[in-house]
Design a protein around this motif. Structure first.
Motif, short mmCIF file in Angstrom:
data_model
loop_
_atom_site.label_atom_id
_atom_site.label_comp_id
_atom_site.label_asym_id
_atom_site.label_seq_id
_atom_site.Cartn_x
_atom_site.Cartn_y
_atom_site.Cartn_z
N PHE B 164 -33.42 9.78 4.41
CA PHE B 164 -32.41 8.83 3.97
C PHE B 164 -33.02 7.46 3.71
N GLY B 165 -33.94 7.06 4.59
CA GLY B 165 -34.63 5.78 4.40
C GLY B 165 -35.32 5.73 3.05
N ARG B 166 -35.91 6.86 2.69
CA ARG B 166 -36.60 6.92 1.41
C ARG B 166 -35.63 6.75 0.24
N VAL B 167 -34.51 7.46 0.28
CA VAL B 167 -33.62 7.41 -0.88
C VAL B 167 -32.91 6.07 -1.01
N ILE B 168 -32.56 5.48 0.12
CA ILE B 168 -31.79 4.23 -0.01
C ILE B 168 -32.71 3.09 -0.42
N ALA B 169 -34.01 3.20 -0.11
CA ALA B 169 -34.94 2.14 -0.45
C ALA B 169 -35.51 2.30 -1.85
N GLU B 170 -35.29 3.47 -2.41
CA GLU B 170 -35.96 3.84 -3.65
C GLU B 170 -35.39 3.06 -4.84
N VAL B 171 -36.26 2.56 -5.71
CA VAL B 171 -35.76 1.83 -6.86
C VAL B 171 -36.41 2.28 -8.17
N GLY B 172 -37.71 2.59 -8.12
CA GLY B 172 -38.44 2.90 -9.35
C GLY B 172 -37.84 4.07 -10.12
N ALA B 173 -37.56 5.15 -9.39
CA ALA B 173 -37.04 6.34 -10.06
C ALA B 173 -35.61 6.12 -10.53
N ALA B 174 -34.82 5.44 -9.69
CA ALA B 174 -33.42 5.21 -10.04
C ALA B 174 -33.32 4.36 -11.30
N MET B 175 -34.25 3.39 -11.41
CA MET B 175 -34.29 2.54 -12.60
C MET B 175 -34.62 3.37 -13.83
N MET B 176 -35.61 4.25 -13.67
CA MET B 176 -36.12 4.99 -14.82
C MET B 176 -35.13 6.06 -15.30
#
Lengths: 288, 232, 247
Positions: B164-176
């Motif tokens: 969960f920590g990984r997905v909520i912190a994730e930005v690069g992939a969500a942006m792309m």
């Protein structure tokens, strides 16, 4: 028995989340249906554009207008002009709104872009540290760049193949200078971040006026040093991606979008945008 | 320092004033992240248990790939999903690119290896003797599994929290893969990036506080679940 | 009448090494059978095969005269047996829950479980620990819980693999005395693996000596200890130096 309840609780929570999501989904679509009862489901169109149009806030104003008028859902992907053009060439976007005329011409000549229309302009400006160590001023950008290179004053470049970056490289080329060395800093980032870097490093930077006006408040160490020359025009064009080159292109809405952008009504909105906040237009109407 | 206080004030303001857009973005973030981690758990937990308890040919190779996946940079995951979902790509017909579903896909890709690997590690540490003892107590296979899951509850929840920590912190992939589209795929992290590039540091900071609060709430709930009623 | 458990032409190999080779062997109802032998003699493997927790390489295990499919003993049959190992291997949870687990897995109603757990906690003198986490018990306490957990299902056969060997002497003596009383009261058939002559002498009624995977001598415990045969004499005499149990 060891506590069964933990897992039961965990499981229940997950179910709850699922249920909530499910509910939310149906609620959303229910609302949509209510709002657009007489209309069919909106079609989707992908607009690839530059960060400057999004970061200035212009798109937040005109895109909803277009969506409402035409029952279209526009997916705006704000990237550098280079990437936006590439998306057009690959058929991953339906319409493009960009500002690098030379690169755009290549795309249109190759037949990847059609219905190519001029939309608006603003201008590029050279901003630099308030101390102005290179002593540049006036409206002659070519002379200013030469002076910067000679004095080796810190210059911060976008370096990201964006419209602004292409513009900057064009000026260096006209000056016959190959910028390199410790004084020439390439960030590879958007306009906003690049301005931040320039402010921190007390460097000169070429920027579009819209982004500058929006960010000036965070950039106390910088000021405009060169502006107004004819070489500093920043012209935006709109085009639609050639539907004959790829499958799945939504050319119907893309064509409507091109027409929408050059429509006098839209042009007035563009001209008015930002006047209230900054006392001047961020973009000026400029159709052919 | 002033900026920090301004940001905090703005965050409280946004929440109290019921800012529709901020609420929608936060809700979408929560929805996307919870669905991602739910799917990652539903796949990763059984897979991790299976890999932890069994021995077969090719198992070590599979584990190696999963462990490489632990360090999969989100932008790489984003790039792969983007190419997969391109109109010209193999799944182009689904028109999923620049949709919340695409973000969920990318987030599953980055969190699944974490959940699987950490679960597998936990189950691998169960001794043969313990398995024998549980069987000897008269447990069926299903009961054995259930008993082990309960025994390893702490490790399993830690695996879920890490994912969960990984997905909520994730930005690069969500942006792309999401494209940061207003009212559609704009989540907290991508909005923060955008607001920073707009120079709206106060808004970015306010959103970061909201993001942290959301992360804190979820993690606190999971920690509560993990540490509940540990008898001394 | 057929014996409770019976081995016929049983072998067990691991990596081509013969671990067990037992042409025939019986366990009768009501006996307290000791299996004794040096380390690596195959005692624990024999226990696992007898309890249907491992598969033999060849031969048969019969329950009340009926051959049981190798490695595929029905659940109801497995549930007639109980096992307690040297390490207590308790689960993370209360002592109460640990003792209850055999019944919980058999889906016994809660009220009956409560009654039985209380009864067995009392017998093994661990009632005061009911709400404690089983992972934080002393060695003696843990082994008491382990034995209570095995006994509560009232098994037809109780299998024990050196449950006392890790305990210090006074703790061991106290637990063994309690345990002996409980077993005699319950009349549970017990198979007890140990390498400790004192434990064997104190608890068992019948004794099998196993060396190198073969049963070398079987008989009532006092008789085996007093009259070791040529194969077991050296092993038993080593022990008798320390515990002069058989005159």
């Amino acid at each position: 028995m060891l506590k069964n309840r933990y897992l039961a609780f965990l499981f229940a929570m997950m179910l709850l989340v699922l249920a909530a999501c499910g509910n939310a989904g149906t609620k959303d679509s229910a609302e949509k249906v209510k709002k657009e009862e007489p209309k069919a489901a909106p079609t989707e169109m992908i607009l690839a554009t530059t960060t400057s149009t999004q970061d200035s806030g212009l798109l937040d104003v005109i895109i909803p207008m277009f969506e409402k008028e035409n029952n279209v859902k526009v997916k705006t992907i704000a990237v550098g002009t280079g990437q936006a053009l590439e998306m057009g060439t690959k058929g991953e976007a339906d319409a493009l709104l960009v500002h690098a005329p030379a690169a755009e011409k290549a795309v249109v000549d190759a037949g990847d872009g059609i219905n190519y229309k001029r939309v608006m302009y603003n201008d590029f400006i050279l901003v630099g540290p308030k101390e102005n160590p290179a002593g540049v001023s006036g409206d002659d950008i070519m002379a200013a760049f030469k002076k910067l290179a000679d004095s080796k004053a810190t210059f911060v470049s976008r370096g990201d193949d964006s419209g602004t970056h292409k513009k900057e490289l064009g000026i260096w080329e006209m000056d016959n200078i190959k910028p390199a060395g410790e004084w020439y800093v390439s960030t590879g980032q958007g306009m906003g971040q690049t301005l931040q870097v320039a402010a921190e490093k007390k460097g000169y930077v070429l920027t579009d006026r819209a982004t500058w006006l929006a960010q000036e408040k965070n950039l106390n160490t910088l000021q405009i040093v060169v502006e107004g020359g004819k070489d500093l025009m920043n012209i935006y064009h709109v085009m639609q991606v050639n539907p004959e080159k790829h499958d799945k292109i939504n050319s119907k809405d893309a064509e409507k979008f091109v027409e929408f952008m050059v429509d006098p009504k839209t042009q007035d909105v563009i001209e008015q945008f930002g006047k209230k906040e900054y006392g001047q237009s961020l973009f000026k109407k400029y159709t052919e | 320092m002033d900026l920090l206080i301004d940001g905090l004030k703005k965050a409280i303001d946004m929440i109290l004033s019921g800012d529709q857009e901020v609420f929608a973005i936060t809700w979408l973030t929560l929805k996307v992240c919870l669905i991602s981690i739910l799917i990652s758990t539903l796949i990763g937990l059984p897979l991790g248990i299976f890999l932890g308890l069994t021995r077969f040919k090719g198992r070590r190779l599979l584990l190696m790939f999963i462990n490489i996946g632990l360090g999969l940079p989100p932008v790489v995951a984003g790039l792969w999903i983007t190419m997969l979902l391109w109109r010209s790509g193999p799944l182009g017909g689904l028109t999923l690119l620049y949709s919340p579903t695409a973000i969920v896909m990318a987030q599953i890709l980055v969190s699944l290896p974490i959940v699987t690997s950490l679960t597998c590690t936990a189950f691998q540490q169960i001794s043969e003797k313990m398995l024998l003892q549980i069987k000897a107590l008269g447990a069926t296979k299903v009961q054995t599994l259930w008993l082990l899951i309960k025994q390893l509850k702490i490790a399993i929840l830690a695996a879920i929290m890490a994912g969960f920590g990984r997905v909520i912190a994730e930005v690069g992939a969500a942006m792309m893969v999401g494209g940061n589209i207003q009212g559609d795929t704009r989540i907290l992290t991508t909005t923060i990036v955008m607001e920073v590039s707009k120079g709206n540091f106060d808004i970015a900071l306010a959103l970061s506080f909201i993001l942290l609060s959301v992360a804190l709430l979820i993690t606190a709930a999971l920690t509560f679940l993990q540490q509940r009623k540990r008898i001394s | 009448m057929s014996p409770l458990l019976e081995l016929k032409k049983l072998t067990y190999q691991a990596q081509r090494k013969m671990i067990l080779d037992i042409p025939e062997f019986q366990i009768e109802t009501g006996e307290f059978l000791g299996i004794m032998g040096p380390n690596g003699a195959g005692k624990s493997t024999l226990l696992k095969v007898l309890a249907f927790l491992d598969q033999q390489t060849s031969g048969e295990v019969l329950y009340r005269g009926q051959a049981i499919p190798n490695g595929n003993a029905p659940l109801e049959l497995r549930r007639k047996f109980s096992i307690a190992l040297q390490q207590s291997l308790l689960l993370d949870g209360t002592v109460f829950d640990n003792i209850a687990i055999g019944l919980t897995l058999r889906k016994v109603p809660k009220s009956i479980i409560k009654e039985k757990v209380e009864q067995w906690m009392e017998l093994f003198a661990v009632s005061h620990l009911a709400k404690k986490n089983a992972l934080y018990l002393s060695g003696g306490e843990a082994q008491r819980v382990n034995l209570a957990r095995a006994m509560i299902v009232e098994p037809e056969i109780l299998f024990l693999d050196e449950p006392f060997s890790a305990l210090d002497f006074p703790t061991k003596i106290r637990l063994m005395e309690d345990f002996k009383g409980i077993i005699e009261e319950a009349q549970t058939t017990t198979v007890f693996v140990s390498h400790d002559l004192m434990e064997i002498h104190f608890l068992t009624t019948k004794l099998a000596i196993i060396v190198n995977g073969e049963i070398k001598q079987v008989g009532p415990t006092p008789r085996v200890l007093e009259h070791p045969n040529s194969s077991t004499v050296s092993f038993l005499n080593e022990w008798k130096k320390f515990y002069p149990v058989a005159r």
